[in-house]
Design a protein around this motif. Structure first.
Motif, PDB file in Angstrom:
ATOM      1  N   UNK A   6       6.766  -5.643  13.651  1.00  0.00           N
ATOM      2  CA  UNK A   6       6.449  -7.038  13.300  1.00  0.00           C
ATOM      3  C   UNK A   6       5.220  -7.562  14.034  1.00  0.00           C
ATOM      4  N   UNK A   7       4.749  -6.846  15.051  1.00  0.00           N
ATOM      5  CA  UNK A   7       3.588  -7.314  15.822  1.00  0.00           C
ATOM      6  C   UNK A   7       2.328  -6.498  15.564  1.00  0.00           C
ATOM      7  N   UNK A   8       2.375  -5.577  14.602  1.00  0.00           N
ATOM      8  CA  UNK A   8       1.163  -4.833  14.264  1.00  0.00           C
ATOM      9  C   UNK A   8       0.144  -5.777  13.660  1.00  0.00           C
ATOM     10  N   UNK A   9      -1.128  -5.520  13.935  1.00  0.00           N
ATOM     11  CA  UNK A   9      -2.166  -6.518  13.687  1.00  0.00           C
ATOM     12  C   UNK A   9      -2.511  -6.718  12.219  1.00  0.00           C
ATOM     13  N   UNK A  10      -2.252  -5.736  11.348  1.00  0.00           N
ATOM     14  CA  UNK A  10      -2.703  -5.864   9.973  1.00  0.00           C
ATOM     15  C   UNK A  10      -1.940  -4.895   9.080  1.00  0.00           C
ATOM     16  N   UNK A  11      -2.199  -5.027   7.780  1.00  0.00           N
ATOM     17  CA  UNK A  11      -1.571  -4.119   6.807  1.00  0.00           C
ATOM     18  C   UNK A  11      -2.003  -2.682   7.070  1.00  0.00           C
ATOM     19  N   UNK A  12      -3.298  -2.476   7.339  1.00  0.00           N
ATOM     20  CA  UNK A  12      -3.788  -1.121   7.566  1.00  0.00           C
ATOM     21  C   UNK A  12      -3.146  -0.512   8.811  1.00  0.00           C
ATOM     22  N   UNK A  13      -2.830  -1.355   9.817  1.00  0.00           N
ATOM     23  CA  UNK A  13      -2.163  -0.846  11.022  1.00  0.00           C
ATOM     24  C   UNK A  13      -0.757  -0.364  10.688  1.00  0.00           C
ATOM     25  N   UNK A  48       9.089 -11.220   5.251  1.00  0.00           N
ATOM     26  CA  UNK A  48       8.859 -11.449   3.826  1.00  0.00           C
ATOM     27  C   UNK A  48       7.920 -10.375   3.296  1.00  0.00           C
ATOM     28  N   UNK A  49       8.284  -9.775   2.168  1.00  0.00           N
ATOM     29  CA  UNK A  49       7.467  -8.703   1.600  1.00  0.00           C
ATOM     30  C   UNK A  49       6.182  -9.292   1.036  1.00  0.00           C
ATOM     31  N   UNK A  50       5.067  -8.924   1.616  1.00  0.00           N
ATOM     32  CA  UNK A  50       3.779  -9.498   1.216  1.00  0.00           C
ATOM     33  C   UNK A  50       3.033  -8.602   0.234  1.00  0.00           C
ATOM     34  N   UNK A  51       3.452  -7.336   0.104  1.00  0.00           N
ATOM     35  CA  UNK A  51       2.768  -6.399  -0.792  1.00  0.00           C
ATOM     36  C   UNK A  51       3.743  -5.971  -1.885  1.00  0.00           C
ATOM     37  N   UNK A  52       3.449  -6.351  -3.128  1.00  0.00           N
ATOM     38  CA  UNK A  52       4.351  -6.079  -4.244  1.00  0.00           C
ATOM     39  C   UNK A  52       3.914  -4.874  -5.072  1.00  0.00           C
ATOM     40  N   UNK A  53       2.615  -4.549  -5.034  1.00  0.00           N
ATOM     41  CA  UNK A  53       2.087  -3.528  -5.934  1.00  0.00           C
ATOM     42  C   UNK A  53       1.174  -2.589  -5.166  1.00  0.00           C
ATOM     43  N   UNK A  54       1.104  -1.343  -5.645  1.00  0.00           N
ATOM     44  CA  UNK A  54       0.270  -0.346  -4.943  1.00  0.00           C
ATOM     45  C   UNK A  54      -1.199  -0.767  -4.884  1.00  0.00           C
ATOM     46  N   UNK A  55      -1.662  -1.523  -5.871  1.00  0.00           N
ATOM     47  CA  UNK A  55      -3.071  -1.946  -5.874  1.00  0.00           C
ATOM     48  C   UNK A  55      -3.385  -2.919  -4.745  1.00  0.00           C
ATOM     49  N   UNK A  56      -2.331  -3.513  -4.160  1.00  0.00           N
ATOM     50  CA  UNK A  56      -2.534  -4.439  -3.045  1.00  0.00           C
ATOM     51  C   UNK A  56      -2.505  -3.735  -1.695  1.00  0.00           C
ATOM     52  N   UNK A  57      -2.305  -2.414  -1.704  1.00  0.00           N
ATOM     53  CA  UNK A  57      -2.380  -1.651  -0.457  1.00  0.00           C
ATOM     54  C   UNK A  57      -3.848  -1.341  -0.176  1.00  0.00           C
ATOM     55  N   UNK A  58      -4.371  -1.940   0.872  1.00  0.00           N
ATOM     56  CA  UNK A  58      -5.801  -1.793   1.176  1.00  0.00           C
ATOM     57  C   UNK A  58      -5.988  -0.648   2.170  1.00  0.00           C
ATOM     58  N   UNK A  59      -5.927   0.564   1.650  1.00  0.00           N
ATOM     59  CA  UNK A  59      -6.104   1.744   2.496  1.00  0.00           C
ATOM     60  C   UNK A  59      -7.578   2.106   2.497  1.00  0.00           C
ATOM     61  N   UNK A  60      -8.122   2.307   3.681  1.00  0.00           N
ATOM     62  CA  UNK A  60      -9.534   2.637   3.801  1.00  0.00           C
ATOM     63  C   UNK A  60      -9.701   3.966   4.530  1.00  0.00           C
ATOM     64  N   UNK A  61     -10.781   4.665   4.232  1.00  0.00           N
ATOM     65  CA  UNK A  61     -11.040   5.941   4.905  1.00  0.00           C
ATOM     66  C   UNK A  61     -11.670   5.677   6.256  1.00  0.00           C
TER      67      UNK A  61
END
Length: 871
Positions: free
Chosen positions: A344-351, A383-396
């Motif tokens: 719950x304390x990770x800084x971001x979605x990518x984290x 609360x679930x903030x990501x509903x769809x795979x397109x909202x997963x902001x994965x970066x290289x």
């Protein structure tokens, strides 16, 4: 005389007491002989006259003293009670009661004793001593809110009693003669003859010492949720030379007691710990310790950071954070204990995605990542903030890497090694399979048949092809390996992209043209620079590459172009060059509109906490190029770590991750773009509406400090600043831009600001300049849609200023005008970039000192007013 009274007088003797009570003409007689008041009283007139040097006047004083001793019993009893007898305050505390209430009761007892003491001592005190007594009583009562009053801060007390807040602090905690509250309360000394002897103080002292560096504040202190009680706890530990640090994150607050001198170290350790663990990784204690040591050593060199670097990693603080920092948890893997941030304390979605891939150690599809992401959010009650795979902001980025070509991802701990392996493999296959010459489409087909390449996306393969090969000019699909360029010399190749070519060129020019050197032919300088670059191992394919940089350097004034006898000479202008960072000239950076949009969005989110994504895009849209699609603007908020997103119904909201913001600094502390020191859990500076008087004072003071640059005296600055405010805040001109500009200047000159605040202020100054000139122009009504050049052509004095720097060096006689001409041209250059004029944007002219530019441009506004009023 009463024997008890004589016994009392017997104790009043020596220089400290006799010297205060007896006439100066006779006190030495008694002090030298060690007489007490009792012995003086028992002397007869004949005994007194036996002393040498006794005249009529001394006899009179002696008789007056004996008479006072006889008839003023209350006076000497009070003197005894104030200066000799010890008044001991003893208060038994019931530890079941609230500690804060007990503390207040104890202070009230002390203040009452001080008041009583003061009443007795009043006849014997001089004005300075009376003032000290009064201050100690009044400041203690006001600071802690005794006897039912509201507690006040030192600054409030200072205003009430017409003293500085530092005076209040000295009286309470650091009096030179040690007659202060800290000595009375904490150190258990008989200061002012008030002995503090309570079990409660000993208990409180031990409690604070046992809580040092613990992130779990002891429950014995009672509730610290309200502002009043929290401030009271801060003031309690302050008495013992400790600081109470409060950190709030994600709605959770923790409190830590640290020694006052270690508060900077403690905060820095927390900030560094967040930077290391906030991205989702796990570390053993030893690995985390080494990582923190490396981060501390790598801090930017500021006054505060130098202290942190000199101290190094504090072992006690490090251990306490591992054991009690509320964000941390311990996990065991194969008997090895690791530390990581709680989910719950990770800084971001990518984290969080990093955590999933890091722990799984297998290749996962986006669908699998999304499912695991949602399950973890639910398990932690989020609360679930990501509903769809397109909202997963994965970066290289970092160590998360794309796998194959079907949207699979994995975590590779040795990512740099994997990347190097791909580069080597691509280069070898081009040589062995295609003999250094190949069609990219053929090579791509080859990779589909090789098992090695299945782990890499097409984009990764292409980028490594570009590293070792270059496409031909005639056919972009046809490539030649760098090692085979001479073998296939009949093919014309595109130039190798060198993002540092610009700063290598300017470094070479600096080496070739030392300061005060004579102008040199352009063609000769071009040849010498290419030779210099070749010496450094930088291969130049065509002279055109270097020649293009010459043009851009001339446009920026770094190189001065001189026409003589139909020949073109170049000269390096060191005065202009000083405005740029040589290390960063030519380095490819992001487009200017991105940095402007980021600064504007961050400033807005600081004021409003969060904003709808669609509304934020509309807010920054005017800063983007006209031909830029909205999709590209949305991508800015996708890629930035500073921006977090959450879903509320069908709306996407953007929040600012304030923990990643740079620490606000005073105006004289430059903030570079490569921030290493971040805000962490410290609160952001609250914005206050500008104060004209304070802004005027700060601007005048700052510009006067730069008098060797601007040559402006106080009278000129003082007079033009009033006109400046009148123009930019003119209601008739509907100057919303003016109010924004003045507010931004106020924040930068009079408060603490961070890099993004300063960047926005610079943008406001640059964007407002043309409007400012149009308001000054005699043809203002005709200039509403005119350009910068058209505007200044209506203003001869300003046009002359703009062109002054282009004069021959020998003809420049007015240093003030010359300096402001450089500043005006610099502002024009930034204005072109902000208007998305791409003609000179490929060459990044260094990371300028933002605050210096803000001060320069502010001075330019005032100087232009001065010129217009003068001429």
């Amino acid at each position: 005389m009463d024997q008890n009274y004589l016994n009392l007088l017997e104790n009043i003797k020596g220089e400290k007491h006799i010297g205060n009570l007896v006439s100066k003409k006779i006190n030495n007689l008694f002090i030298e002989r060690g007489f007490s008041l009792a012995e003086i009283f028992q002397l007869s007139i004949e005994d007194f006259q036996k002393f040498p040097g006794i005249g009529v006047t001394k006899v009179e004083h002696f008789l007056a003293l004996k008479d006072e001793i006889s008839h003023n019993k209350l006076f000497f009893e009070n003197y005894y009670r104030c200066f000799i007898d010890e008044t001991v305050l003893y208060k038994q505390i019931n530890y079941d009661e609230d500690i804060q209430s007990n503390f207040i009761q104890c202070l009230e007892e002390i203040v009452l004793t001080l008041k009583s003491h003061f009443e007795f001592a009043d006849p014997f005190l001089n004005l300075q001593e009376k003032k000290r007594f009064n201050h100690l009583i009044n400041f203690t009562t006001a600071y802690y809110g005794l006897f039912g009053s509201e507690p006040k801060e030192m600054s409030e007390i200072g205003k009430e009693f017409s003293v500085s807040s530092e005076t209040v602090r000295l009286v309470l905690f650091d009096s030179k003669d040690k007659k202060d509250l800290r000595n009375i309360f904490v150190r258990n000394q008989t200061v002012l003859n008030i002995g503090i002897n309570t079990e409660f103080i000993d208990y409180l002292n031990e409690l604070i010492k046992n809580t040092v560096y613990s992130c779990d504040f002891p429950s014995q202190f009672g509730s610290i949720q309200s502002i009043r009680s929290y401030n009271l706890v801060k003031k309690i530990v302050e008495l013992f030379d400790f600081s109470l640090i409060s950190v709030e994150h994600a709605g959770i607050t923790f409190h830590t007691i640290v020694p006052k001198e270690m508060s900077i170290i403690y905060k820095s350790h927390i900030s560094i710990l967040i930077g290391i663990l906030g991205d989702g990784f796990s570390f053993t204690e030893e690995a985390l310790k080494n990582e923190m040591i490396a981060k501390i050593k790598g801090l930017r060199s500021t006054a505060e950071n130098r202290f942190i670097i000199a101290h190094g990693l504090d072992g006690v603080i490090f251990k306490s954070l591992l054991n009690s920092y509320y964000k941390l948890e311990k996990i065991g893997e194969g008997g090895v204990e690791k530390h990581q941030f709680k989910w719950s304390h990770l800084s971001s979605q990518i984290a969080k995605i990093t955590r999933i891939l890091f722990e799984s150690s297998v290749v996962m599809s986006k669908e699998e990542i999304l499912e695991e992401f949602q399950n973890r959010e639910l398990s932690f009650g989020l609360e679930i903030s990501v509903q769809h795979v397109n909202d997963l902001h994965i970066r290289s980025t970092d160590k998360i890497h794309p796998h194959g070509r079907a949207g699979f991802w994995f975590y590779d701990e040795n990512m740099s090694e994997a990347i190097n392996t791909l580069a080597i493999q691509v280069s070898q296959d081009i040589i062995t399979q295609f003999n250094g010459k190949f069609l990219y489409s053929d090579f791509l087909s080859f990779t589909t048949t090789s098992e090695f390449y299945q782990y890499y996306e097409t984009s990764a393969i292409r980028s490594n092809v570009m590293l070792c090969s270059r496409p031909t000019v005639e056919d972009p699909n046809l490539f030649i390996h760098n090692e085979f360029v001479e073998q296939y010399s009949n093919y014309k190749l595109t130039s190798n992209r060198n993002k540092y070519l610009g700063n290598n060129i300017i470094k070479s020019i600096v080496e070739l043209l030392p300061e005060n050197s004579s102008p040199i032919l352009r063609s000769e300088l071009l040849t010498l620079v290419i030779a210099k670059l070749n010496e450094k191992g930088i291969q130049i394919n065509t002279k055109h590459n270097v020649s293009q940089y010459f043009i851009k350097l001339v446009e920026q004034g770094i190189l001065k172009s001189i026409e003589e006898n139909d020949k073109n000479y170049l000269e390096l202008d060191y005065q202009v060059l000083a405005n740029f960072d040589i290390e960063k000239i030519g380095k490819k950076t992001e487009p200017a509109y991105k940095s402007m949009i980021r600064a504007k969005a961050i400033y807005h989110l600081k004021q409003h906490q969060k904003e709808k994504l669609a509304a934020l895009v509309e807010l920054v849209l005017p800063l983007a190029p006209i031909d830029l699609s909205r999709t590209n603007i949305y991508k800015i908020f996708n890629d930035e770590k500073l921006f977090k997103k959450e879903m509320q119904g069908k709306e996407t909201w953007v929040l600012l991750d304030s923990s990643l913001l740079p620490v606000p600094k005073e105006m004289h502390v430059e903030v570079s773009e490569e921030e290493t020191e971040v805000l962490g859990d410290r609160p952001m500076i609250k914005r206050t509406l500008f104060d004209k008087t304070e802004l005027k004072r700060a601007v005048i003071e700052e510009l006067y400090l730069e008098k060797n640059t601007y040559f402006l005296n106080r009278e000129i600055i003082f007079g033009t600043f009033e006109s400046f405010l009148d123009i930019v805040l003119n209601k008739e001109s509907n100057s919303m831009w003016g109010r924004r500009l003045i507010q931004s200047l106020y924040e930068n000159f009079c408060t603490k600001t961070d890099y993004y605040d300063r960047q926005l202020c610079l943008i406001e100054l640059v964007a407002s300049f043309e409007t400012f000139l149009k308001l000054l122009s005699p043809k203002r009504e005709q200039l509403k849609s005119s350009s910068f050049w058209e505007t200044i052509q209506t203003m001869p004095t300003i046009l002359d200023l703009y062109l002054y720097k282009k004069k021959e060096k020998s003809n420049i006689t007015d240093r003030q005008k010359n300096n402001f001409s450089y500043i005006m041209n610099q502002l024009k250059y930034l204005a072109d970039i902000n208007r998305h004029d791409r003609s000179n944007q490929d060459l990044e002219m260094g990371n300028m000192k933002i605050m210096k530019s803000i001060v320069d441009f502010t001075a330019l506004y005032l100087y232009i007013l001065y010129l217009e009023e003068k001429f």
